[in-house]
Write a protein that holds these residues in place. Structure first.
Motif, mmCIF file in Angstrom:
data_model
loop_
_atom_site.group_PDB
_atom_site.id
_atom_site.type_symbol
_atom_site.label_atom_id
_atom_site.label_comp_id
_atom_site.label_asym_id
_atom_site.label_seq_id
_atom_site.Cartn_x
_atom_site.Cartn_y
_atom_site.Cartn_z
ATOM 1 N N LYS A 180 35.292 17.505 42.222
ATOM 2 C CA LYS A 180 35.838 16.165 41.991
ATOM 3 C C LYS A 180 37.174 16.123 41.263
ATOM 4 N N ASP A 320 27.144 15.562 43.078
ATOM 5 C CA ASP A 320 28.572 15.339 42.820
ATOM 6 C C ASP A 320 28.840 15.454 41.322
ATOM 7 N N ASN A 347 31.496 7.092 44.352
ATOM 8 C CA ASN A 347 32.204 8.225 43.740
ATOM 9 C C ASN A 347 32.101 9.460 44.631
ATOM 10 N N ASN A 351 35.278 11.277 46.721
ATOM 11 C CA ASN A 351 35.525 12.705 46.467
ATOM 12 C C ASN A 351 35.505 13.498 47.769
#
Ligand code: SF4
Ligand SMILES: [Zn+2]
Lengths: 654, 87
Positions: A180, A320, A347, A351
């Motif tokens: 990330k 993640d 999110n 990413n």
């Protein structure tokens, strides 16, 4: 030597690769990282070029402290002309790429031209190659990184990649590394995509010789104590950066429902403590990770929890990292969504697509307000009920933008200003942007100093260029004087009151210089005066730089480097059309900051707006501190003082 | 050179522990919650805050007590809009 790393200039059109040393006098003037990148961008990119064309360059940079014994020498700067704004594009990411690039012998990789088919650049032990990208093109951010390791047979390769969104020409594509770590806000990924460049992959075994190793280690003890002793870093090591959003939401300092509210009510599920609990449950007690050489460990690991929405979308258990506070802005406050699973799914998606979370979240939230006002209809949205708080609509729109597979998705992929032209009516009035870049999710109507930062940020509306965040801490004036009076003396006004205008211009100028300093060194902003008042800056850097690299620079000389490099960014923007009051490319906030009062939050925040006259006075003071005229143009005296008077005329120094 | 204290380093002695600040900008009073306490009321302005303990001695404001915050915000808003109507 820590300073013997080189610059590679790679022309993807011709296949030509030039490797150049970085002379010591260039180091002393620009240090490295973002500062030297700004010089390279200014000299190598043709004025007025198409940001998505071959004449643009994308520059990957490490700083001189990257991969050394210094704390958090982890940062990679990426710079280009930004396709979103047509102005400076610049981002910074953590992870492990920059140290690997340095161990492979390089500090800067400048890529220009355009390959006729997908390629990647392979950097290893002093060599640079252009390789066929057929095995990596079309892959997600993580898939591409695993694929190149497999192709080259080395699991320790680190890569800076663009994702599928950038390949499809979305104008705010990130450069990413690891799971990330995102070089967002600058459009570097989009420029890579436009060049058919999927990644720069690096692997190196060339040791970095530390100039004074025993002293460097001894000094590290003190330095690390400063980093780890700061309360803010202890909080970040527990809750990650979401604590920032949590704190700002507590008093009403975040954008909600685009910009209609300044607090996301009853948002307990996405507060950092709740996210921490999800990481605890899905990953385990030790779920905080760090970038290279960092003691803070601000990066949470998580799996998407088993909840109805994650089940429905088939996302349960996906791994993640993060989310950062920027994702809380983008996927909670601004679209008015309060479920943790929505945040964690979004999110994960950004990413994997490699797209800027702040930009995409803001654009969708803007579209939600347009939908609420009837400027967009369900015909425009392809039947999506794009109302605030509709979690599924938010997630669907992320897919549509990144794949450009619906009318609205395709329009928003071009960025806000272009989208406003296509959508028409008074849509632009509702977009919260500076220089065409959407504003991150904070609301600065009650904090003039922070508002000034947003307006002046060189890459467009942003907090990581000059935000004097400690303005929110109500530090005693004598403490502020010690911080803001060094290394350059300052005896003007300074106020601990975040609602004041007086003295804030200096705080923003000081912070801008500090942030450029840390970006030139290649270390992390959380390791300097940003969120904590007791973290290292110029005085400490002067020592850490000397012990690690042997380069002797006083704190004042380091300040001058940072001031010089900030001025180059300003000159680049002026060259590309920035004008002080231009509503599209200028240094001004949108009218809503001045006209619409805050509705929620702590009692003193309710009703707050910015005062336009005082704001403009503050901006004029900022220009003065920077040595610019009333239009924000650097004066000849300032250019001469900083050795930039020959910048346009001179041949590139490297 | 190593032993000299920089400005940032010497400011370390100004850190306070066991307290949070009221987040109402004109108030900013220091509040000292009891160890483990999860809610604290500002003695000066009446704002109420939910408290999280990062570790012993390090509390932080997790968020407002929503009902109180909303009530105070609405009251303030009413005074502002009333004033406008009177003009
Ligand atoms: S503080 Fe966080 S972002 Fe910065 S280097 Fe450490 S882990 Fe990375
Ligand atoms: Zn109070």
């Amino acid at each position: 030597m820590a300073l013997d790393r080189k610059l590679a200039v790679v022309d993807l059109t011709t296949g030509n690769i030039e490797i150049k040393p970085i002379p010591l006098d260039v180091r002393k003037k620009f240090l490295g990282g973002r500062g030297l990148a700004a010089y390279l961008l200014y000299k190598y990119v043709k004025p007025g070029c198409d940001p998505m064309g071959p004449e643009n360059a994308v520059i990957f940079s490490a700083g001189p402290l990257g991969g050394t014994l210094a704390s958090a020498g982890s940062r990679t700067d990426v710079m280009c002309k930004n396709p979103l704004t047509g102005l400076l594009g610049s981002g910074n990411m953590g992870g492990f790429f920059a140290p690997e690039l340095r161990w492979a012998g390089f500090d800067h990789i400048l890529v220009k031209g355009k390959a006729d088919k997908p390629v990647y650049i392979w950097v290893h032990d002093g060599e640079v190659e252009i390789k066929d990208g057929k095995n990596v093109w079309g892959k997600t951010v993580t898939e591409a990184q695993w694929a190149v390791r497999e192709e080259l047979g080395d699991p320790d390769i680190k890569s800076a990649v663009c994702g599928p969104a950038a390949e499809k020409g979305v104008k705010y594509g990130n450069v990413m590394t690891g799971i990330k770590n995102a070089n967002g806000r600058g459009g570097g990924g989009s420029v890579m995509g436009s060049k058919n460049l999927k990644m720069v992959a690096a692997r190196g075994t060339m040791d970095i010789k530390i100039a004074h190793p025993m002293e460097a280690l001894e000094f590290d003890k003190k330095y690390i104590e400063m980093i780890t002793g700061a309360k803010v870093n202890q909080t970040m090591g527990t809750l990650g950066t979401p604590f920032i959003w949590g704190a700002a939401n507590a008093w009403g300092g975040v954008r909600a429902n685009n910009f209609q509210l300044n607090q996301l009510l009853y948002s307990d599920d996405i507060e950092p403590e709740s996210l921490d609990e999800i990481s605890n449950q899905t990953v385990g007690k030790y779920h905080m990770a760090a970038c290279f050489g960092c003691q803070v460990h601000c990066r949470a690991k998580y799996r998407i929890p088993d909840r109805p929405l994650s089940q429905k979308l088939g996302m349960v258990g996906k791994y993640d990292e993060g989310p950062e506070y920027t994702s809380q802005n983008a996927f909670c406050g601004e679209p008015g969504c309060t479920k943790a699973e929505t945040l964690l799914i979004c999110n994960h998606l950004v990413n994997q697509y490699g797209v800027d979370n702040l930009e995409i979240g803001s654009l969708i939230s803007w579209a939600m307000e347009l939908y609420e006002k009837g400027i967009l209809t369900s015909k425009d949205t392809g039947g999506i009920d794009l109302r605030f708080g509709n979690d599924e609509a938010l997630i669907e729109m992320i897919h549509h933008i990144c794949n450009r597979d619906t009318w609205l998705g395709d329009v928003l992929a071009e960025g806000g200003l272009a989208a406003a032209e296509k959508i028409g009516r008074d849509s632009l009035k509702y977009m919260i942007h500076v220089k065409g870049m959407n504003h991150l999710g904070s609301d600065e109507r009650a904090t003039p100093g922070l508002a000034l930062n947003a307006a002046m940020a060189s890459r467009g509306s942003d907090h990581l260029r000059s935000r004097p965040a400690i303005d929110l801490y109500h530090l005693p004036e004598q403490v502020l004087r010690r911080i803001y009076g060094s290394p350059v003396p300052y005896d003007g006004p300074l106020s601990p009151d975040q609602r004041e205008y007086a003295g804030k211009a200096w705080m923003v100028f000081w912070q801008e210089t500090c942030f450029m300093g840390v970006d030139c060194l290649g270390t992390c902003k959380y390791h300097t005066t940003f969120l904590g008042a007791t973290l290292p800056n110029f005085e400490d850097w002067s020592k850490v730089l000397y012990y690690n690299t042997g380069l002797e620079m006083t704190p004042r000389e380091m300040w001058d480097v940072a001031e010089r490099c900030n001025l180059i960014e300003r000159l680049f923007n002026i060259r590309e059309g920035m004008k002080k009051d231009d509503p599209l490319k200028g240094e001004m906030l949108v009218d809503r900051y001045f006209d619409e009062p805050c509705r929620l939050g702590a009692p003193d925040v309710v009703g707050a707006t910015l005062d336009r006259v005082k704001f403009e006075k503050m901006r004029a003071e900022f220009y003065q501190h920077k040595g610019c005229d009333e239009d924000g143009i650097p004066t000849p005296q300032t250019l001469s003082r900083l050795g930039l008077d020959t910048l346009d005329a001179e041949q590139p120094r490297l | 050179m190593i032993d000299e204290k920089s400005t940032a380093e010497s400011l370390g002695s100004t850190r306070t522990y066991g307290q949070v600040r009221c987040m109402n900008p004109s108030c900013t009073s220091r509040i000292t919650p009891q160890p483990g306490q999860t809610m604290a009321k500002c003695p000066k302005c009446g704002s109420e805050w939910r408290i999280f303990w990062v570790k012993a001695g390090l509390p932080r404001v997790r968020g407002p007590v929503w009902e109180t915050s909303l009530k105070m915000a609405n009251a303030k808003w009413d005074t502002l809009t009333d004033k406008k109507e009177e003009k």
